[in-house]
Design a protein around this motif. Structure first.
Motif, PDB file in Angstrom:
ATOM      1  N   LEU A 133       0.849  -1.200   0.000  1.00 19.64           N
ATOM      2  CA  LEU A 133       0.000   0.000   0.000  1.00 19.64           C
ATOM      3  C   LEU A 133       0.884   1.250   0.000  1.00 19.64           C
ATOM      4  O   LEU A 133       2.068   1.195   0.335  1.00 19.64           O
ATOM      5  CB  LEU A 133      -0.884   0.001   1.250  1.00 19.64           C
ATOM      6  N   SER A 134       0.291   2.385  -0.359  1.00 15.31           N
ATOM      7  CA  SER A 134       1.033   3.649  -0.311  1.00 15.31           C
ATOM      8  C   SER A 134       0.223   4.687   0.453  1.00 15.31           C
ATOM      9  O   SER A 134      -0.999   4.576   0.574  1.00 15.31           O
ATOM     10  CB  SER A 134       1.316   4.146  -1.728  1.00 15.31           C
ATOM     11  N   ILE A 135       0.922   5.691   0.989  1.00  8.75           N
ATOM     12  CA  ILE A 135       0.244   6.736   1.772  1.00  8.75           C
ATOM     13  C   ILE A 135       1.025   8.036   1.642  1.00  8.75           C
ATOM     14  O   ILE A 135       2.245   8.032   1.509  1.00  8.75           O
ATOM     15  CB  ILE A 135       0.140   6.315   3.265  1.00  8.75           C
ATOM     16  N   ASN A 136       0.329   9.178   1.644  1.00  7.99           N
ATOM     17  CA  ASN A 136       0.956  10.492   1.627  1.00  7.99           C
ATOM     18  C   ASN A 136       1.011  11.035   3.044  1.00  7.99           C
ATOM     19  O   ASN A 136      -0.017  11.156   3.707  1.00  7.99           O
ATOM     20  CB  ASN A 136       0.166  11.460   0.753  1.00  7.99           C
ATOM     21  N   LEU A 137       2.207  11.309   3.534  1.00  6.76           N
ATOM     22  CA  LEU A 137       2.364  11.853   4.882  1.00  6.76           C
ATOM     23  C   LEU A 137       2.562  13.364   4.824  1.00  6.76           C
ATOM     24  O   LEU A 137       3.333  13.857   3.990  1.00  6.76           O
ATOM     25  CB  LEU A 137       3.566  11.226   5.582  1.00  6.76           C
ATOM     26  N   TYR A 138       1.892  14.085   5.702  1.00  4.84           N
ATOM     27  CA  TYR A 138       2.026  15.544   5.775  1.00  4.84           C
ATOM     28  C   TYR A 138       3.365  15.893   6.432  1.00  4.84           C
ATOM     29  O   TYR A 138       3.669  15.433   7.520  1.00  4.84           O
ATOM     30  CB  TYR A 138       0.867  16.121   6.597  1.00  4.84           C
ATOM     31  N   GLN A 180       0.246  -4.064   5.211  1.00  4.32           N
ATOM     32  CA  GLN A 180      -1.011  -3.622   5.830  1.00  4.32           C
ATOM     33  C   GLN A 180      -0.761  -3.097   7.247  1.00  4.32           C
ATOM     34  O   GLN A 180      -1.308  -2.069   7.639  1.00  4.32           O
ATOM     35  CB  GLN A 180      -2.010  -4.782   5.866  1.00  4.32           C
ATOM     36  N   GLN A 181       0.083  -3.803   8.014  1.00  7.49           N
ATOM     37  CA  GLN A 181       0.352  -3.382   9.392  1.00  7.49           C
ATOM     38  C   GLN A 181       1.076  -2.039   9.423  1.00  7.49           C
ATOM     39  O   GLN A 181       0.761  -1.167  10.235  1.00  7.49           O
ATOM     40  CB  GLN A 181       1.173  -4.452  10.121  1.00  7.49           C
ATOM     41  N   ASP A 182       2.053  -1.868   8.489  1.00  7.33           N
ATOM     42  CA  ASP A 182       2.760  -0.580   8.409  1.00  7.33           C
ATOM     43  C   ASP A 182       1.780   0.555   8.102  1.00  7.33           C
ATOM     44  O   ASP A 182       1.851   1.639   8.678  1.00  7.33           O
ATOM     45  CB  ASP A 182       3.828  -0.629   7.303  1.00  7.33           C
ATOM     46  N   TYR A 183       0.870   0.261   7.178  1.00 10.49           N
ATOM     47  CA  TYR A 183      -0.127   1.257   6.776  1.00 10.49           C
ATOM     48  C   TYR A 183      -0.984   1.664   7.978  1.00 10.49           C
ATOM     49  O   TYR A 183      -1.206   2.856   8.229  1.00 10.49           O
ATOM     50  CB  TYR A 183      -1.007   0.661   5.662  1.00 10.49           C
TER      51      TYR A 183
END
Length: 962
Positions: A133-138, A180-183
């Motif tokens: 998965l990917s995520i954008n961090l502020y 998934q856990q990291d997300y």
């Protein structure tokens, strides 16, 4: 020797009469402390603490004061603590504020409405992924760009747009290839960042974090994880909504008084309104639809500060906004969130929720459109799996609409769903969300709809599972019950995938047990065995199989009937994993102990439960925890207690012998068996009224032999000692004199093995107190044990005294002397013409010796030895550090002489005076105790033949501690 040569002659009957409490006739009209008391509350004046509250007993002649209310000044301390801990405002708590918070916390809907929080864990557990998965961090940005220009745009709007543009202009960092856990950990970090930003008064940063999180809900690249992502992100939105609402609420405090429960917008001050509007304007400036929708929905409750109709105006607008979301999965979860917020803040505005659902029905065909199909091909997701992703959202929307909805509305919604093609997904959600009674009453209609569904989309077995869940909660019409089962099972039994099969069968087993006989239950169990045995499929379905067993024993409490179900025990054989097998056996035994009202000798029940108990017992090994052993032993003991063969005592003993061989590794079970066999011997004695025949005498000897053989196998030394004593008493009561002697000899020989420290509840404790208690009980029994003709006089007492003499006592312990003092009580009782108690049909030494002088001489020799030991020990306690112990022991010995000695003898009288003075000599005696003892002596002097106590009282001075 002078002690027992001058032991007081006792008349136990007259002493008993003297010691009886005086009986006083009770007038039932008077107040009695055990009568129920009715407390009636009265108004309390704060200025007056006394008599402020009254409570009235049910007896009309008595009026009592309520001691709790009288000291409270009319206030409740628990409410004060709760108010002091209120985080919303620092203002003093008012009743209105308290009621307001209570209402907010307990939500406007009733307790019969299943909250979202109960579904959260299930969704997170069910919708998982192994893909990255990917995520954008502020990350925060220092630059600020003004994107709004022109004189028409006010400074405020320009500032807002600059703040919000920071987020879009390079203030993000994309993290790729997360598990998934990291997300989930990153999302939790964002939640914490939100709280930290808020607490440090960085409100804009908090808003940016929420916007960033909301944007993640437009991403469906890992589609099977979307429901779980929705749960995680909306947790952050909920936190944000709560923080904003509480912030504005705290600004409404005027003169340290918070807003009333149902405040009106007019009572909100301008500052609070301005702040509230500011938040809505900030959110209106968000450019993207999805974050704008979610963030506004999150603070929907804040409309209460602006106008009475704010929420009712916003809901339809937000509902219409969702029409702009193109992805049907994203749109349906947006609708679910709006329903969730709507039910929390305005559950009465059902029309908007209904509109939300009917909007969804209009766009339902999108799910089967080309765009979605192409997306699924790219992600390699099958349509049945894709459709299950909709279930949590549609279930929630329907639950909100169906809550307290009239049947007319539910029927209308059902008809609308019927008209749509490929409606299996909707049908499943209808059955999940609507009231079970509504579904059950129309079971045949639903079965008809299920049959018409297209098999290629949503699986039919899931539809039947949903129907079964409803029928477990509500009963269908009686005439339809068998047909419903047949229709459902026709579909279930054809399922090839064992996991699909067992998930469905598990639900329908409850319906079968609830409405049908053992024949139908047997058929269902047989079908489960047939499906789950090939390729050992049962190994992957232990939770479902356990659930089936649990349901069967929940509805069948007659264990004779249960074990006559032919396939029940073969069903248990599928539990091949030992830990699961033991858990199932424990469930069955708990049910048996709970529901079996009468004892049983049914061979079917006994054989089955012995097999189950044996399974539990055989699971015990060196690694088994003590708590687990205790639990297993308690269940097996519960079974043993429920077995009774009536008057067939020999069969009962045979059962106990078999149980002993089967459960030899669990000590509490062996202890229970010994007690049960002793009880059996006493029951035999009761039936024969103490007059044993040759046959029953042989039987009780067999019982005694069972105990004698079993006790040595126990590890706990005090358990062995007490069981030797108890079994010896039973043998004595059944006139088995030589066997009783054997038990008592075994107990005597075991005393030297008592360790200094023993383990109790996992902690090491000194054993002295336990040994002292046991020996006192032993002495009480030895009084009535007759001497053996081939042994010396009082051979058991002598043997026990020798053991006590040789036992290594602690240096700082006086227990040995306390035991010797108790031996004097026993020897004194043995000198009486008639003992204080006897065993029926057993001649004790008072009868055997008849007060013979040689017998009394032997007692005197023993007493001489014991008294000299006591006096020698008292002399050794003359050192300064042991004077207190000397004082206590002297008084203890004094009381023994007072109770058992004939104080008309001068030497004994002089000894008692010396002990009294020794007890007070160094100022360690308790003055109250000494005074009470002296008063007791003076009272005794007034009794018949006790006048010499008057002279004794004059010779006993009371010394002050100084």
């Amino acid at each position: 020797s002078y002690f027992l040569r001058h032991a007081r002659s006792r008349n136990y009957v007259s002493e008993s009469e003297v010691c009886k409490l005086e009986s006083v006739p009770l007038d039932f009209g008077d107040y009695h402390p055990l009568k129920p008391i009715t407390v009636t509350e009265s108004k309390t004046k704060k200025m007056n603490r006394k008599g402020s509250t009254s409570s009235t007993s049910s007896s009309s002649s008595s009026s009592l004061m309520d001691p709790l209310s009288s000291v409270l000044d009319g206030t409740d301390p628990l409410s004060l603590f709760a108010a002091a801990a209120d985080p919303v405002t620092t203002a003093p708590p008012t009743d209105g504020a308290r009621r307001k918070r209570d209402k907010d916390e307990s939500s406007a809907v009733g307790s019969d409405f299943e909250p979202w929080s109960s579904k959260r864990g299930e969704i997170l557990a069910r919708y998982t992924t192994t893909e990255k998965l990917s995520i954008n961090l502020y990350m925060g940005s220092e630059k600020g760009k003004a994107t709004a220009t022109g004189s028409a745009v006010s400074e405020k709007v320009r500032t807002r747009l600059e703040e919000l543009d920071d987020l879009e202009e390079g203030s993000q960092k994309e993290l790729l290839n997360l598990t998934q856990q990291d997300y989930m950990n990153r999302i939790e970090e964002l939640n914490q960042s939100l709280k930290d930003a808020w607490s440090s008064d960085q409100k804009v940063k908090a808003l940016k974090i929420v916007i960033q999180c909301s944007k993640l809900l437009s991403d469906t690249t890992v589609i099977q994880f979307y429901p779980s992502k929705f749960v995680l992100i909306t947790d952050i939105l909920d936190t944000f909504g709560k923080l904003v609402y509480e912030r504005i609420l705290s600004m409404c405090v005027d003169n340290r008084v918070s807003l009333p429960d149902n405040f009106s917008p007019e009572s909100v001050n301008d500052t609070a309104k301005e702040t509230c509007l500011n938040w809505f304007f900030k959110i209106a400036s968000i450019r993207e639809l999805i974050p704008r929708f979610y963030v506004e929905a999150a603070i929907l409750k804040c409309n209460k500060f602006l106008s009475k109709t704010g929420i009712s105006e916003c809901l339809p607008r937000l509902t219409s906004m969702i029409r702009g979301i193109g992805d049907p999965l994203v749109a349906v979860y947006a609708r679910a969130y709006l329903c969730r917020v709507g039910m929390e803040v305005a559950p009465q505005l059902k029309e908007s929720l209904n509109k939300n659902f009917f909007d969804f029905l209009l766009t339902f065909k999108q799910i089967h459109g080309d765009t979605v199909q192409n997306q699924l091909v790219v992600q390699c997701v099958e349509i049945p799996l894709y459709l299950t992703l909709y279930s949590p959202a549609i279930d929630w929307i329907l639950q909100c609409i169906a809550y307290h909805a009239p049947d007319v509305l539910l029927t209308e919604m059902m008809e609308r769903c019927k008209k749509l093609g490929n409606n299996a997904l909707l049908l499943n959600s209808v059955m999940s969300a609507f009231r079970a009674e509504f579904i059950a009453a129309r079971s045949m209609d639903f079965i008809g709809m299920i049959k018409e569904c297209d098999e290629s989309g949503f699986p039919k077995h899931l539809l039947f599972r949903s129907l079964g869940l409803n029928l477990a909660l509500a009963d269908p019409p009686e005439n339809d019950r068998l047909q419903i089962l047949n229709e459902a099972w026709k579909v279930i039994t054809k399922l090839k995938n064992p996991q699909d099969y067992i998930n469905c069968a598990e639900v329908w087993v409850e319906y079968t047990c609830r409405h049908f006989t053992k024949r139908e239950v047997n058929t269902v169990l047989a079908d489960v065995i047939k499906h789950m045995t090939p390729d050992r499929a049962f190994e992957d379905a232990y939770p479902q199989l356990q659930s089936i067993i649990q349901k069967v024993i929940t509805y069948i409490h007659d264990f004779a009937l249960l074990f006559s179900v032919e396939k029940f025990l073969p069903f248990l054989d599928m539990f091949q994993k030992e830990s699961v097998r033991v858990e199932v056996c424990k469930c069955i035994m708990e049910s048996f102990i709970k529901h079996q009202q009468e004892s049983t000798k049914d061979p079917v029940i006994l054989n089955a439960l012995l097999h189950i108990c044996k399974t539990m017992h055989d699971s015990v090994n060196a690694l088994t925890l003590e708590d687990e052993k205790r639990m297993l032993a308690a269940l097996i003991n519960g079974f043993i207690k429920m077995v009774s063969f009536g008057r067939d005592f020999e069969q009962q003993l045979s059962f106990y012998v078999e149980a002993r061989s089967m459960f030899c590794n669990l000590e509490p079970v062996l202890v229970q068996l010994i007690h049960s066999v002793n009880q059996l011997a006493m029951e035999t004695r009761r039936v024969m009224k103490g007059n044993h025949s040759r046959k029953t005498a042989a039987f009780v000897r067999a019982c005694v032999a069972f105990c004698f053989i079993t006790i040595p196998s126990l590890s706990s030394i005090f358990t062995r000692l007490n069981l030797y004593l108890h079994s010896g008493q039973v043998a004595l009561a059944n006139q088995c004199l030589s066997q009783a002697d054997a038990f008592f000899k075994a107990a005597v020989s075991l005393v030297p093995e008592v360790p200094k420290m023993i383990s109790i509840d996992g902690k090491m404790r000194p054993s002295d107190a336990f040994l002292l208690e046991f020996l006192c009980n032993f002495f009480s029994t030895l009084l009535v044990v007759p001497d053996h003709p081939e042994q010396g006089v009082l051979f058991l007492v002598r043997g026990l005294l020798n053991v006590i003499q040789d036992y290594t006592w602690e240096d700082n312990s006086d227990d040995k002397v306390r035991i010797y003092t108790n031996v004097l009580h026993l020897l004194s009782a043995m000198t009486q013409e008639a003992f204080i108690y006897h065993v029926d049909k057993v001649d004790s030494n008072d009868t055997l010796y008849g007060g013979d002088s040689k017998f009394l001489a032997e007692i005197n020799k023993l007493s001489e030895t014991v008294v000299s030991q006591i006096l020698d020990h008292l002399k050794t306690l003359g050192k300064e550090e042991t004077l207190k112990r000397q004082s206590q022991l002297a008084l203890y010995f004094f009381n023994t002489i007072l109770a058992h000695g004939d104080l008309r003898n001068n030497r004994l009288n002089q000894l008692s005076v010396s002990l009294w003075n020794l007890a007070q000599k160094h100022g360690f005696a308790d003055t109250k105790t000494m005074v009470k003892t002296l008063e007791h002596i003076k009272r005794r002097s007034k009794q018949p033949e006790m006048s010499h106590f008057s002279d004794l009282a004059l010779r006993l001075p009371l010394q002050s501690r100084t």
